[in-house]
Motif scaffolding. Structure first.
Motif, PDB file in Angstrom:
ATOM      1  N   ASP A   1      40.538  22.314  26.576  1.00 56.70           N
ATOM      2  CA  ASP A   1      39.936  23.422  27.315  1.00 56.70           C
ATOM      3  C   ASP A   1      40.681  23.572  28.615  1.00 56.70           C
ATOM      4  O   ASP A   1      41.216  22.605  29.167  1.00 56.70           O
ATOM      5  N   ILE A   2      40.700  24.760  29.139  1.00 59.84           N
ATOM      6  CA  ILE A   2      41.147  24.970  30.519  1.00 59.84           C
ATOM      7  C   ILE A   2      40.401  26.191  31.056  1.00 59.84           C
ATOM      8  O   ILE A   2      40.307  27.216  30.383  1.00 59.84           O
ATOM      9  N   SER A   3      39.865  26.033  32.281  1.00 55.11           N
ATOM     10  CA  SER A   3      39.132  27.148  32.869  1.00 55.11           C
ATOM     11  C   SER A   3      39.764  27.484  34.209  1.00 55.11           C
ATOM     12  O   SER A   3      40.356  26.626  34.862  1.00 55.11           O
ATOM     13  N   ILE A   4      39.638  28.732  34.623  1.00 58.51           N
ATOM     14  CA  ILE A   4      40.076  29.102  35.960  1.00 58.51           C
ATOM     15  C   ILE A   4      38.979  29.902  36.633  1.00 58.51           C
ATOM     16  O   ILE A   4      38.154  30.533  35.956  1.00 58.51           O
ATOM     17  N   MET A   5      38.997  29.807  37.978  1.00 62.65           N
ATOM     18  CA  MET A   5      38.095  30.673  38.712  1.00 62.65           C
ATOM     19  C   MET A   5      38.857  31.271  39.886  1.00 62.65           C
ATOM     20  O   MET A   5      39.698  30.613  40.484  1.00 62.65           O
ATOM     21  N   ILE A   6      38.522  32.548  40.173  1.00 63.26           N
ATOM     22  CA  ILE A   6      39.081  33.198  41.354  1.00 63.26           C
ATOM     23  C   ILE A   6      37.946  33.382  42.339  1.00 63.26           C
ATOM     24  O   ILE A   6      36.925  34.006  42.031  1.00 63.26           O
TER      25      ILE A   6
ATOM     26  N   ILE B   1      32.755  34.827  42.752  1.00 63.18           N
ATOM     27  CA  ILE B   1      33.640  34.038  41.904  1.00 63.18           C
ATOM     28  C   ILE B   1      33.705  34.656  40.522  1.00 63.18           C
ATOM     29  O   ILE B   1      32.668  34.927  39.900  1.00 63.18           O
ATOM     30  N   GLY B   2      34.990  34.901  40.083  1.00 61.34           N
ATOM     31  CA  GLY B   2      35.170  35.373  38.729  1.00 61.34           C
ATOM     32  C   GLY B   2      35.784  34.279  37.901  1.00 61.34           C
ATOM     33  O   GLY B   2      36.688  33.588  38.377  1.00 61.34           O
ATOM     34  N   MET B   3      35.306  34.092  36.651  1.00 66.01           N
ATOM     35  CA  MET B   3      35.772  32.962  35.865  1.00 66.01           C
ATOM     36  C   MET B   3      36.217  33.402  34.481  1.00 66.01           C
ATOM     37  O   MET B   3      35.776  34.411  33.960  1.00 66.01           O
ATOM     38  N   SER B   4      37.104  32.569  33.923  1.00 62.28           N
ATOM     39  CA  SER B   4      37.481  32.775  32.525  1.00 62.28           C
ATOM     40  C   SER B   4      38.023  31.464  31.986  1.00 62.28           C
ATOM     41  O   SER B   4      38.243  30.521  32.757  1.00 62.28           O
ATOM     42  N   HIS B   5      38.236  31.378  30.637  1.00 61.56           N
ATOM     43  CA  HIS B   5      38.783  30.144  30.060  1.00 61.56           C
ATOM     44  C   HIS B   5      39.647  30.477  28.861  1.00 61.56           C
ATOM     45  O   HIS B   5      39.588  31.575  28.302  1.00 61.56           O
ATOM     46  N   LEU B   6      40.470  29.520  28.450  1.00 53.62           N
ATOM     47  CA  LEU B   6      41.425  29.713  27.366  1.00 53.62           C
ATOM     48  C   LEU B   6      40.700  29.759  26.035  1.00 53.62           C
ATOM     49  O   LEU B   6      39.900  28.894  25.764  1.00 53.62           O
ATOM     50  N   ARG B   7      41.101  30.781  25.313  1.00 57.47           N
ATOM     51  CA  ARG B   7      40.527  30.895  23.961  1.00 57.47           C
ATOM     52  C   ARG B   7      41.668  31.087  22.988  1.00 57.47           C
ATOM     53  O   ARG B   7      42.836  31.189  23.373  1.00 57.47           O
ATOM     54  N   GLN B   8      41.303  31.112  21.659  1.00 59.56           N
ATOM     55  CA  GLN B   8      42.304  31.166  20.594  1.00 59.56           C
ATOM     56  C   GLN B   8      43.228  32.356  20.725  1.00 59.56           C
ATOM     57  O   GLN B   8      44.434  32.255  20.496  1.00 59.56           O
ATOM     58  N   GLU B   9      42.676  33.509  21.081  1.00 64.63           N
ATOM     59  CA  GLU B   9      43.463  34.739  21.053  1.00 64.63           C
ATOM     60  C   GLU B   9      44.458  34.858  22.202  1.00 64.63           C
ATOM     61  O   GLU B   9      45.358  35.679  22.197  1.00 64.63           O
ATOM     62  N   HIS B  10      44.291  33.982  23.234  1.00 61.38           N
ATOM     63  CA  HIS B  10      45.200  34.072  24.385  1.00 61.38           C
ATOM     64  C   HIS B  10      46.592  33.570  24.058  1.00 61.38           C
ATOM     65  O   HIS B  10      46.743  32.539  23.437  1.00 61.38           O
ATOM     66  N   THR B  11      47.620  34.356  24.455  1.00 63.42           N
ATOM     67  CA  THR B  11      48.985  33.875  24.260  1.00 63.42           C
ATOM     68  C   THR B  11      49.575  33.326  25.571  1.00 63.42           C
ATOM     69  O   THR B  11      50.394  32.406  25.564  1.00 63.42           O
ATOM     70  N   ASP B  12      49.154  33.854  26.694  1.00 64.16           N
ATOM     71  CA  ASP B  12      49.646  33.298  27.969  1.00 64.16           C
ATOM     72  C   ASP B  12      48.526  33.313  29.004  1.00 64.16           C
ATOM     73  O   ASP B  12      47.430  33.841  28.759  1.00 64.16           O
TER      74      ASP B  12
END
Lengths: 510, 207
Positions: A373-378, A466-477
């Motif tokens: 998993d990897i998550s980011i927040m701005i 704070i806006g957040m998102s995380h890596l999922r299968q469909e992400h290429t970059d």
């Protein structure tokens, strides 16, 4: 430092060379002094020998004969009286100035050539005076050893004419013969004394009485030793040209100082020489000592120079080593500093945008590959423009610093916190599920909102969206993930700020 | 003047010289007559020293004439040099004129005439004929005795150390009547300090 390193050995070398030169110069000059001293000593010895020998010969030649000559010439009516050697040398005379010269009278030459007889009266003129003269031979062991030349003034007899003349002269001749026979006895007597007192023995005794004189020899015109303190040397012929100059010579393992000087001791002619040998061992000892001193001085100088050179070399080596270490350390530190500076933001001390993008790419690739998993927040400060306008930019900066620190405190060590834009802070949370990340984001939001920033006299209330998102299968970059988080942030702002919004495809940002 | 220079002169000069000599000879005869008639001249040494000092010296008996062969032992150059000097022909000149037994002539033509141990006549004292060293300096025995011990010896009654006395010795014989040898006594005195006073180039005595 470098200059000193090369100059010092040269200076030391010059020092050693000068000390050596000085000590050897000193040695040479002292040696010369010693030699000069010995030369003058030799001169003194020669003078004293000459004086002694002249005295000796004086005594010898004046013994009996001189008294006799004086008595005869002053006491009797005799015109000339000489004692001649067969070769014509005037051994003694009533005229002192001619002693030693060669007798050149014509009558004497005639007598020696056999034209006139010895022991026979004849008439001639001497010094404008008519004389009756005779050469009376003296024999010893049947060989002629000398002659008495005797003349009487007969000028008055010439004045007397007649038969009386012959008679008077005959009587005078008888008287003279008697006198000569008496003188002959006396001369024989004195010659005997001559033989008993020989000059060789005198020299021998002289050499024995003086400790440092080795030999005294008299050399005649033909370079033959005529008289010597060493009887075995008499008769030897010296080749004066082959003899080294009057300096130091080694004879039978002894250092001898030899000097040859002109002297008129043998006869009046000046070509006879006196050879003097002096023991030069004290000189040799002194010279040896001087040489040793010079060598020791040079050696000590060299030793000290080497010791100093070694010490200087090692200290220089040590210094250069520590200097190198210090420089290396400095370079390392500076490199690190530059490295850190290139990755961080100057104001907040957080990672800068460039590094963040690098890390985002790397972490996303890593996570994608290993299925993590990897998550980011701005995180965006609410109404930051207003803070700047109200309290000034210094306050804005202070708020940013403060918030950055609080965010750093809230995340884990493995998370990356960076300043992405003006008041936007990005946090990368590797190996973190969206739920866990959401909790952390909520924690950050609450921490900031609960505690206002104190700047000077102001208390500034700050809230964050704070806006957040995380890596999922469909992400290429990572860009897609970042865009999603950004979208979520906008949504949070739209929703009224001071909240955490996780990206959802359904959210719509107007 | 009588020396050996004539060969250098030309004939007229020689003739002139002979005339002069003949003239002097004539006047010489007059002078001899004059001398014979005059009073007895003094003994030179007495004249030079003064009678009192002279008598004292002679009475002491210390002084004795020795003859010039003894002088020759040390002053050989003087002996040889004076053999050519007119002083050495003084007796010969008396003999030529037949005056060699005249006391007043012998006073100046011999050595020490009229004094103890001085010249008597040719037969008895042949060694003191002519004017020798002692003729001017006085008896030499003391000088010889001193010379064996020290130099300069001195010891003469009229020696170098008494130049005034020595000049008076010259003057005693070279009187107005007889002097035709010099005009300046001092010059002559200086000249006679040389071994050969008649030589062109004077030689110095070496000791």
């Amino acid at each position: 430092m470098l200059k000193l390193k090369y100059n010092t050995p040269i200076l030391l070398l010059i020092l050693v060379l000068s000390i050596s030169y000085l000590s050897f110069f000193n040695y040479e000059s002292q040696k010369k002094l010693l030699l000069t001293q010995m030369k003058s000593d030799a001169g003194d010895i020669v003078n004293s020998i000459t004086a002694a020998m002249i005295r000796f010969q004086d005594i010898k030649s004046t013994m009996n004969l001189q008294t006799l000559v004086n008595n005869v010439s002053f006491g009797l009516e005799i015109f000339e009286f000489r004692y001649l050697e067969p070769d014509g040398i005037i051994r003694n005379s009533m005229f002192k100035e001619e002693i030693g010269n060669i007798y050149t009278a014509k009558s004497f030459k005639q007598t020696m050539q056999g034209e006139k007889n010895l022991k026979e009266f004849f008439f001639e003129t001497r010094d404008y005076v008519d004389v009756m003269a005779i050469y009376y031979p003296i024999y010893r062991n049947k060989s002629l050893i000398g002659m008495i030349d005797l003349a009487v003034d007969v000028s008055e007899y010439k004045k007397i004419e007649g038969s009386q003349e012959n008679f008077a002269l005959l009587r005078r001749q008888v008287d003279i013969m008697n006198l000569l026979q008496a003188i002959e006895g006396s001369i024989a007597n004195s010659l005997e004394i001559f033989e008993k007192t020989d000059v060789d023995r005198f020299l021998h005794a002289y050499v024995h009485s003086a400790e440092n004189i080795v030999q005294i020899s008299l050399i005649d015109v033909n370079n033959t030793i005529r008289i010597s303190s060493h009887p075995e040397m008499i008769g030897k012929k010296l080749n004066m040209r082959e003899l080294p100059p009057p300096e130091l010579v080694n004879i039978e393992d002894r250092l001898i100082y030899r000097t040859v000087v002109k002297s008129g001791l043998l006869d009046k002619s000046k070509d006879t020489q006196l050879m003097l040998l002096i023991d030069a061992s004290p000189y040799a000892q002194n010279e040896q000592q001087l040489l040793q001193t010079a060598l020791v001085t040079s050696a000590i100088a060299l030793f000290f120079a080497l010791v100093i050179a070694r010490a200087i070399y090692y200290s220089a080596l040590e210094r250069s080593r520590s200097e190198k270490e210090r420089l290396e350390q400095l370079v390392k530190e500076r490199t690190h500093e530059i490295e850190v500076l290139s990755k961080t933001d100057a104001l907040t001390g957080l990672w800068n945008r460039g590094y963040l993008e690098e890390m985002l790419e790397m972490e996303f690739k890593r996570a994608k590959r290993y299925g993590h998993d990897i998550s980011i927040m701005i995180i965006d400060l609410d109404f930051f423009k207003r803070i700047n306008d109200t309290y000034g930019h210094m306050a804005g900066d202070e708020v940013l610093r403060h918030i950055s620190k609080r965010i750093s405190d809230c995340v884990r060590e493995t998370d990356f916190v960076g300043r992405y834009g003006g008041e936007e802070i990005l946090v990368i949370l590797p190996q973190t599920s969206l739920d866990a990340a959401q909790n952390i984001a909520e924690g950050i939001r609450v921490t900031i909102a609960q505690q206002p920033v104190i700047f000077e006299s102001y208390t500034i209330e700050v809230t964050t969206s704070i806006g957040m998102s995380h890596l999922r299968q469909e992400h290429t970059d990572y860009l897609t993930v970042f865009a999603e988080a950004d979208k979520a942030l906008y949504f949070a702002k739209e929703q009224g700020r001071n909240r955490v919004v996780v990206f959802d495809p359904t959210i719509d940002v107007g | 003047m009588y020396g050996g220079y004539s060969e250098r002169l030309h004939l007229p000069v020689i003739i002139a010289l002979i005339c002069v000599v003949v003239m002097f000879q004539a006047s010489g005869n007059e002078r001899i007559q004059e001398e014979c008639n005059a009073t007895m001249p003094p003994i030179p040494l007495e004249f030079a020293m003064g009678t009192e000092a002279y008598n004292e010296a002679m009475d002491s008996g210390k002084y004795r004439y020795v003859g010039n062969t003894k002088c020759r032992l040390c002053h050989r150059k003087f002996f040889i040099g004076r053999k050519k000097d007119p002083h050495d022909y003084a007796m010969k000149r008396l003999e030529e004129g037949g005056y060699d037994d005249n006391p007043r002539c012998l006073l100046c033509h011999s050595t020490g005439y009229g004094m103890p141990t001085g010249f008597i006549n040719r037969e008895r004292t042949p060694r003191l004929a002519n004017v020798q060293c002692e003729g001017c300096h006085g008896p030499g025995n003391i000088h010889i005795k001193l010379a064996k011990e020290k130099k300069p010896a001195g010891g003469f009654l009229a020696g170098e150390d008494h130049p005034e006395r020595l000049k008076k010795m010259c003057q005693s014989c070279h009187t107005k009547r007889w002097n035709r040898s010099y005009h300046d006594l001092h010059q002559a005195y200086i000249k006679y300090r040389n071994p050969n006073p008649n030589a062109r180039r004077h030689v110095k005595e070496s000791k």
